[in-house]
Design a protein around this motif. Structure first.
Motif, short mmCIF file in Angstrom:
data_model
loop_
_atom_site.label_atom_id
_atom_site.label_comp_id
_atom_site.label_asym_id
_atom_site.label_seq_id
_atom_site.Cartn_x
_atom_site.Cartn_y
_atom_site.Cartn_z
N VAL A 1 3.78 -5.63 3.66
CA VAL A 1 4.40 -6.60 2.75
C VAL A 1 5.58 -7.29 3.43
O VAL A 1 5.69 -8.51 3.40
CB VAL A 1 4.83 -5.92 1.42
N VAL A 2 6.45 -6.51 4.06
CA VAL A 2 7.60 -7.10 4.76
C VAL A 2 7.11 -8.08 5.82
O VAL A 2 7.60 -9.21 5.93
CB VAL A 2 8.50 -6.02 5.39
N ASP A 3 6.12 -7.68 6.59
CA ASP A 3 5.60 -8.53 7.66
C ASP A 3 5.03 -9.83 7.11
O ASP A 3 5.35 -10.91 7.60
CB ASP A 3 4.52 -7.76 8.43
N VAL A 4 4.18 -9.75 6.09
CA VAL A 4 3.55 -10.95 5.53
C VAL A 4 4.60 -11.87 4.92
O VAL A 4 4.56 -13.09 5.13
CB VAL A 4 2.45 -10.57 4.50
N LEU A 5 5.54 -11.31 4.18
CA LEU A 5 6.58 -12.15 3.57
C LEU A 5 7.41 -12.86 4.63
O LEU A 5 7.69 -14.05 4.53
CB LEU A 5 7.48 -11.32 2.65
N ARG A 6 7.78 -12.13 5.66
CA ARG A 6 8.59 -12.74 6.72
C ARG A 6 7.80 -13.77 7.52
O ARG A 6 8.37 -14.78 7.95
CB ARG A 6 9.19 -11.66 7.62
N ARG A 7 6.50 -13.56 7.71
CA ARG A 7 5.66 -14.56 8.39
C ARG A 7 5.66 -15.86 7.60
O ARG A 7 5.52 -16.94 8.17
CB ARG A 7 4.23 -14.06 8.54
N ALA A 8 5.79 -15.76 6.26
CA ALA A 8 5.82 -16.94 5.39
C ALA A 8 7.25 -17.46 5.21
O ALA A 8 7.50 -18.31 4.35
CB ALA A 8 5.21 -16.61 4.04
N ASN A 9 8.19 -16.94 6.01
CA ASN A 9 9.60 -17.35 5.96
C ASN A 9 10.28 -17.04 4.63
O ASN A 9 11.20 -17.75 4.22
CB ASN A 9 9.77 -18.82 6.34
N ALA B 1 -5.08 -2.23 -0.30
CA ALA B 1 -4.74 -3.45 -1.03
C ALA B 1 -3.48 -4.11 -0.50
O ALA B 1 -3.08 -5.16 -1.01
CB ALA B 1 -4.56 -3.13 -2.51
N ALA B 2 -2.86 -3.57 0.54
CA ALA B 2 -1.54 -4.04 0.98
C ALA B 2 -1.51 -5.53 1.29
O ALA B 2 -0.58 -6.23 0.87
CB ALA B 2 -1.05 -3.22 2.17
N PHE B 3 -2.50 -6.04 2.03
CA PHE B 3 -2.48 -7.46 2.37
C PHE B 3 -2.74 -8.32 1.14
O PHE B 3 -2.05 -9.32 0.92
CB PHE B 3 -3.48 -7.80 3.48
N ASP B 4 -3.72 -7.97 0.32
CA ASP B 4 -3.98 -8.72 -0.91
C ASP B 4 -2.75 -8.72 -1.81
O ASP B 4 -2.43 -9.72 -2.44
CB ASP B 4 -5.19 -8.15 -1.65
N PHE B 5 -2.08 -7.58 -1.88
CA PHE B 5 -0.85 -7.43 -2.66
C PHE B 5 0.22 -8.38 -2.14
O PHE B 5 0.85 -9.13 -2.90
CB PHE B 5 -0.42 -5.96 -2.57
N ALA B 6 0.43 -8.39 -0.83
CA ALA B 6 1.43 -9.27 -0.22
C ALA B 6 1.08 -10.74 -0.46
O ALA B 6 1.96 -11.55 -0.78
CB ALA B 6 1.54 -8.99 1.28
#
Length: 180
Positions: A20-28, A153-158
């Motif tokens: 989640v942290v990674d995906v959110l930060r990738r999206a700035n 579900a981590a990526f779908d959740f993010a």
């Protein structure tokens, strides 16, 4: 841009937190890792993470929402932490974003914010979701509450979190660049 916190307790599920942290930060999206137990927190698989801030030093008014990873005993530690419960109740009253995955929806049950909400969780934790409409889905969005079933579900959740922030284009770009 809206700022989120990911709250880490000893025994958190690393995949659910760090994906989640990674995906959110990738999206700035500004995403702070907040600890309930010191600067370093050990996950359920003995991975040690250096967090950004301890919970007693933050001003929750600066955040648009929170994310609670599961894992045991991480979710239990979150459930038994009064500041975490207080922040959830406040965010619920203010209709801010509240996200929990795996065992962590039980923390939402403890905060008494799941009544009549559609919720998913890791199998076996339904008993903590008094008054919720339990759904057997990977990710469920119900108003300002987003829940995920477990590590798979981590990526779908993010991505659901990003979509709730109005970042649908970023989700599609990330899915493509991450070969999701």
């Amino acid at each position: 841009m809206k700022k989120l916190m990911v709250v880490l307790a000893p025994g958190f599920e690393e995949v659910e937190a760090l994906s989640v942290v990674d995906v959110l930060r990738r999206a700035n999206v500004t995403c702070d890792m907040i600890s309930i137990a010191g600067e370093y927190v050990t996950g359920s698989h003995n991975i040690i993470i250096k967090t950004d801030f301890p919970i007693d030093t933050i001003n929750e008014d600066n955040y648009y929402g929170l994310v609670l990873p599961g894992g045991m005993p991480g979710a239990e530690n979150l459930k038994n932490n009064a500041p975490v419960i207080d922040i959830i109740k406040k965010f619920f009253r203010e209709e801010k974003l509240i996200c929990a995955i795996c065992a962590a929806p039980m923390v939402l049950g403890e905060a008494d914010v799941v009544k009549d909400k559609d919720i998913t969780c890791y199998p076996g934790f339904e008993q903590y979701l008094n008054g919720a409409n339990i759904k057997n889905e990977l990710v469920v969005t119900s108003g300002n509450i987003i829940t995920g079933k477990g590590p798979a579900a981590a990526f779908d959740f993010a991505f659901a979190i990003l979509e709730s922030l109005g970042l649908k284009d970023e989700v599609e770009n990330l899915k493509s660049s991450m070969m999701f």
